[in-house]
Design a protein around this motif. Structure first.
Motif, PDB file in Angstrom:
ATOM      1  N   MET A  58     -13.188 -13.842  -0.941  1.00 30.63           N
ATOM      2  CA  MET A  58     -12.092 -12.877  -1.015  1.00 30.63           C
ATOM      3  C   MET A  58     -11.601 -12.715  -2.446  1.00 30.63           C
ATOM      4  O   MET A  58     -11.267 -11.603  -2.876  1.00 30.63           O
ATOM      5  CB  MET A  58     -10.961 -13.295  -0.087  1.00 30.63           C
ATOM      6  N   LEU A  59     -11.577 -13.812  -3.192  1.00 30.06           N
ATOM      7  CA  LEU A  59     -11.200 -13.728  -4.603  1.00 30.06           C
ATOM      8  C   LEU A  59     -12.178 -12.841  -5.368  1.00 30.06           C
ATOM      9  O   LEU A  59     -11.781 -12.041  -6.215  1.00 30.06           O
ATOM     10  CB  LEU A  59     -11.150 -15.122  -5.231  1.00 30.06           C
ATOM     11  N   LEU A  60     -13.448 -12.972  -5.049  1.00 35.03           N
ATOM     12  CA  LEU A  60     -14.457 -12.150  -5.714  1.00 35.03           C
ATOM     13  C   LEU A  60     -14.303 -10.674  -5.348  1.00 35.03           C
ATOM     14  O   LEU A  60     -14.547  -9.795  -6.190  1.00 35.03           O
ATOM     15  CB  LEU A  60     -15.862 -12.651  -5.391  1.00 35.03           C
ATOM     16  N   GLU A  64     -13.804  -7.857  -8.102  1.00 32.17           N
ATOM     17  CA  GLU A  64     -14.660  -6.671  -8.138  1.00 32.17           C
ATOM     18  C   GLU A  64     -13.816  -5.394  -8.145  1.00 32.17           C
ATOM     19  O   GLU A  64     -14.101  -4.454  -8.877  1.00 32.17           O
ATOM     20  CB  GLU A  64     -15.596  -6.677  -6.931  1.00 32.17           C
ATOM     21  N   HIS A  65     -12.767  -5.375  -7.341  1.00 26.81           N
ATOM     22  CA  HIS A  65     -11.895  -4.206  -7.291  1.00 26.81           C
ATOM     23  C   HIS A  65     -11.183  -3.986  -8.623  1.00 26.81           C
ATOM     24  O   HIS A  65     -11.048  -2.851  -9.076  1.00 26.81           O
ATOM     25  CB  HIS A  65     -10.857  -4.356  -6.174  1.00 26.81           C
ATOM     26  N   ASN A  70     -10.207  -5.657 -16.422  1.00 28.06           N
ATOM     27  CA  ASN A  70      -8.951  -6.294 -16.035  1.00 28.06           C
ATOM     28  C   ASN A  70      -9.194  -7.737 -15.608  1.00 28.06           C
ATOM     29  O   ASN A  70     -10.060  -7.995 -14.783  1.00 28.06           O
ATOM     30  CB  ASN A  70      -8.291  -5.542 -14.871  1.00 28.06           C
ATOM     31  N   ILE A  71      -8.412  -8.624 -16.155  1.00 23.78           N
ATOM     32  CA  ILE A  71      -8.499 -10.029 -15.756  1.00 23.78           C
ATOM     33  C   ILE A  71      -7.481 -10.271 -14.646  1.00 23.78           C
ATOM     34  O   ILE A  71      -6.320  -9.910 -14.767  1.00 23.78           O
ATOM     35  CB  ILE A  71      -8.211 -10.971 -16.941  1.00 23.78           C
ATOM     36  N   VAL A  72      -7.948 -10.844 -13.561  1.00 26.12           N
ATOM     37  CA  VAL A  72      -7.060 -11.228 -12.462  1.00 26.12           C
ATOM     38  C   VAL A  72      -6.518 -12.615 -12.797  1.00 26.12           C
ATOM     39  O   VAL A  72      -7.279 -13.526 -13.114  1.00 26.12           O
ATOM     40  CB  VAL A  72      -7.810 -11.245 -11.115  1.00 26.12           C
ATOM     41  N   THR A  73      -5.197 -12.758 -12.709  1.00 26.32           N
ATOM     42  CA  THR A  73      -4.553 -14.036 -13.013  1.00 26.32           C
ATOM     43  C   THR A  73      -4.171 -14.732 -11.720  1.00 26.32           C
ATOM     44  O   THR A  73      -3.619 -14.112 -10.813  1.00 26.32           O
ATOM     45  CB  THR A  73      -3.292 -13.802 -13.871  1.00 26.32           C
ATOM     46  N   ILE A  74      -4.491 -16.016 -11.642  1.00 23.17           N
ATOM     47  CA  ILE A  74      -4.100 -16.853 -10.508  1.00 23.17           C
ATOM     48  C   ILE A  74      -3.044 -17.825 -11.023  1.00 23.17           C
ATOM     49  O   ILE A  74      -3.294 -18.569 -11.975  1.00 23.17           O
ATOM     50  CB  ILE A  74      -5.304 -17.618  -9.925  1.00 23.17           C
ATOM     51  N   PHE A  93     -14.200 -15.923 -14.313  1.00 16.89           N
ATOM     52  CA  PHE A  93     -13.837 -14.602 -13.794  1.00 16.89           C
ATOM     53  C   PHE A  93     -12.331 -14.377 -13.643  1.00 16.89           C
ATOM     54  O   PHE A  93     -11.895 -13.242 -13.479  1.00 16.89           O
ATOM     55  CB  PHE A  93     -14.467 -14.384 -12.421  1.00 16.89           C
ATOM     56  N   PHE A  94     -11.571 -15.456 -13.673  1.00 11.51           N
ATOM     57  CA  PHE A  94     -10.132 -15.385 -13.453  1.00 11.51           C
ATOM     58  C   PHE A  94      -9.416 -16.186 -14.530  1.00 11.51           C
ATOM     59  O   PHE A  94      -9.951 -17.159 -15.050  1.00 11.51           O
ATOM     60  CB  PHE A  94      -9.755 -15.983 -12.089  1.00 11.51           C
TER      61      PHE A  94
END
Length: 97
Positions: A58-60, A64-65, A70-74, A93-94
């Motif tokens: 789900m994170l991937l 992908e979206h 854009n970097i997704v931050t956790i 990736f994050f």
């Protein structure tokens, strides 16, 4: 509801309110699929105590979206979950904080 979505101009924060498992796939996907990939995305995992292998997938999907620009931050990730993400090389990736 297991996910709270906070929207600000150009920024989407997704807060998971329970364990990050396959059970919330549909709700998780709905949290971002209708949002522009021009947004910055933050995933707040403060309430997450565990996650399964489906959560990694789900994170991937979120990554992908968001696109490669854009970097997704956790954020607010428990140490044991942060360690799991790093072992799985998700730090490539994050942005994991």
């Amino acid at each position: 509801m297991s996910i709270i979505v906070e929207k600000k101009t150009g920024h989407i924060t997704i807060k998971i309110q329970e364990n990050f498992t396959y059970k919330i796939l549909k709700e998780f996907r709905n949290a971002f699929t209708h949002e522009s990939n021009d947004n910055k995305f933050t995933l707040d995992m403060a309430s997450v105590k565990s996650m399964d292998s489906a959560a990694l997938g789900m994170l991937l999907l979120l990554r992908e979206h968001a696109g490669t620009e854009n970097i997704v931050t956790i954020v607010n990730c428990r140490d044991e979950l942060k360690k799991l993400l790093k072992i799985a090389n998700f730090s490539l990736f994050f942005d994991i904080k």
